[in-house]
Design an enzyme around this catalytic site. Structure first.
Site, mmCIF file in Angstrom:
data_model
loop_
_atom_site.group_PDB
_atom_site.id
_atom_site.type_symbol
_atom_site.label_atom_id
_atom_site.label_comp_id
_atom_site.label_asym_id
_atom_site.label_seq_id
_atom_site.Cartn_x
_atom_site.Cartn_y
_atom_site.Cartn_z
ATOM 1 N N GLY A 287 14.843 -38.822 2.967
ATOM 2 C CA GLY A 287 14.815 -40.220 2.603
ATOM 3 C C GLY A 287 13.469 -40.867 2.851
ATOM 4 O O GLY A 287 12.521 -40.236 3.337
ATOM 5 N N ALA B 46 19.830 -49.955 -5.008
ATOM 6 C CA ALA B 46 20.040 -50.588 -3.702
ATOM 7 C C ALA B 46 21.367 -50.162 -3.085
ATOM 8 O O ALA B 46 21.502 -50.083 -1.861
ATOM 9 C CB ALA B 46 19.971 -52.107 -3.845
ATOM 10 N N GLU C 111 0.825 -1.210 0.000
ATOM 11 C CA GLU C 111 0.000 0.000 0.000
ATOM 12 C C GLU C 111 0.857 1.257 0.000
ATOM 13 O O GLU C 111 0.536 2.241 -0.670
ATOM 14 C CB GLU C 111 -0.926 0.010 1.225
ATOM 15 C CG GLU C 111 -1.904 -1.156 1.267
ATOM 16 C CD GLU C 111 -1.408 -2.319 2.079
ATOM 17 O OE1 GLU C 111 -2.228 -2.953 2.778
ATOM 18 O OE2 GLU C 111 -0.179 -2.616 2.033
ATOM 19 N N ALA D 161 7.196 -41.249 7.488
ATOM 20 C CA ALA D 161 6.744 -40.822 8.811
ATOM 21 C C ALA D 161 5.838 -39.599 8.711
ATOM 22 O O ALA D 161 4.786 -39.528 9.373
ATOM 23 C CB ALA D 161 7.946 -40.516 9.700
ATOM 24 N N ARG E 93 12.488 -24.514 -3.967
ATOM 25 C CA ARG E 93 13.125 -24.190 -2.693
ATOM 26 C C ARG E 93 13.004 -22.706 -2.375
ATOM 27 O O ARG E 93 12.679 -22.314 -1.253
ATOM 28 C CB ARG E 93 14.608 -24.574 -2.731
ATOM 29 C CG ARG E 93 14.903 -26.054 -2.683
ATOM 30 C CD ARG E 93 16.412 -26.292 -2.804
ATOM 31 N NE ARG E 93 16.754 -27.707 -2.761
ATOM 32 C CZ ARG E 93 17.985 -28.177 -2.932
ATOM 33 N NH1 ARG E 93 18.984 -27.340 -3.155
ATOM 34 N NH2 ARG E 93 18.209 -29.484 -2.865
#
Length: 355
Positions: A284, A158, A46, A290, A178
């Site tokens: 990971g 792996a 503003e 989680a 990011r």
């Protein structure tokens, strides 16, 4: 208002922890002033628009994407500045969820005889400031989980080999992501395995480096890790306070959950208390799983490469306990586009528990 939202976009990479705000002043059907808030501590949108309009602001209509502030923070109240300029009407896209404002700016304007309308393009304004809204209303940042995987959902072989599954174009897009989120978080396992910087590169110098956050229950990350380097805000979220701390890194001690790991809800609340609006989670499979199982992910941005890594390769998230189809984590697409040879998928998880 559409023009005001365009102006607000100018602060996408720089306004943290403040909201992104744009303002347009119209007199006689003509735009006479424009402004955007670009950095915390600098004039609000503003004020820039009023300076641009000068005397032409008297009797004009003002279109602003967020309710003008009514309190003294780093800058004086914008509501007072609009009243002093003699504007006749203010159209507000969304009310300010900040308890320090929360309708008081609108009340101040109306008490001074300024007509006020609210709600024009409100959804777009809220989407632009979803992190700020989340911090003010939920007491936690907006959390985006970023994934880079093969078409069969694998993030590394792996052996751990993973550079590079996705393209240079996708990696450049991650740097923009990011910068827009303003904070990047990872876990100690990723730091110990990959020693990432989690910085923004190859973008304009004016772009603010994102906060860097490490979840590290047992304080295993060494002080020499690259994530601690640079001048960004850096947070070490721990269950055990380390004996040594790199210069400029803030240690935040958190409680542990029933599994002995850091309580994720406490981690997000602690980041909100530090003024963090949005977090990009780059981690990971264990930590990704989680957060997903805790219903703490607001958005997933997945970059899928046109390749297959096979059954032995590592998945992007470990989700133990999902034994029946009814237990699945349901998602819905919000955007699909191609970035170089890869697909960029944006998805929102459907909440499994009430907030």
């Amino acid at each position: 208002m559409a023009r005001a939202l365009q102006l607000a976009e100018r602060g996408r990479y720089t306004t943290h922890p403040n909201p992104r705000v744009g303002c347009v002043i119209v007199a006689g059907g003509e735009v006479v002033g424009e402004g955007a808030h670009l950095r915390a501590g600098e004039p609000h949108a503003e004020v820039h628009a009023l300076r641009d309009a000068g005397a032409r602001a008297r009797g004009a209509e003002v279109y602003v994407t967020l309710e003008p502030c009514s309190h003294h923070g780093r800058t004086p109240p914008c509501a007072d500045a609009l009243i002093a300029a003699g504007v006749a009407k203010v159209v507000v896209a969304m009310r300010d969820p900040n308890p320090q404002v929360a309708g008081r700016g609108i009340e101040t304007l109306r008490a001074a005889g300024v007509a006020v309308e609210t709600g024009l393009m409100e959804a777009a304004a809220q989407a632009l400031n979803r992190g700020f809204v989340s911090r003010m209303t939920r007491g936690r940042p907006w959390l985006t989980l970023k994934l880079a995987a093969s078409l069969d959902g694998r993030t590394a072989m792996a052996s751990g080999e993973s550079q590079w599954i996705t393209s240079a174009e996708a990696r450049a897009d991650v740097h923009r992501l990011r910068a827009a989120c303003g904070a990047v978080m990872t876990g100690s396992a990723t730091v110990l395995a990959d020693d990432p910087q989690l910085s923004v590169r190859d973008l304009p110098m004016s772009v603010r480096q994102p906060d860097r956050i490490v979840l590290d229950t047992n304080a295993r990350v060494p002080p020499t890790a690259r994530v601690w380097q640079g001048d960004a805000r850096r947070y070490w979220l721990v269950g055990d306070v380390p004996s040594r701390c790199p210069d400029g890194v803030e240690i935040v001690e958190l409680p542990r959950g029933a599994d002995g790991r850091l309580a994720l809800d406490a981690a997000l609340a602690a980041l909100a208390a530090q003024g963090v609006n949005e977090v990009l989670l780059e981690c990971g499979a264990e930590l990704a799983g989680a957060f997903l199982l805790a219903d703490a992910v607001d958005e997933i941005v997945a970059y899928l490469a046109p390749s297959l890594l096979g059954d032995a390769a590592r998945p992007f998230a470990r989700l133990p306990g999902l034994d029946q189809l009814a237990q699945r984590i349901a998602l819905h697409y919000t955007d699909v586009r191609q970035v170089g040879p890869d697909l960029r998928l944006s998805l929102r998880p459907q909440r499994r528990t009430a907030e």
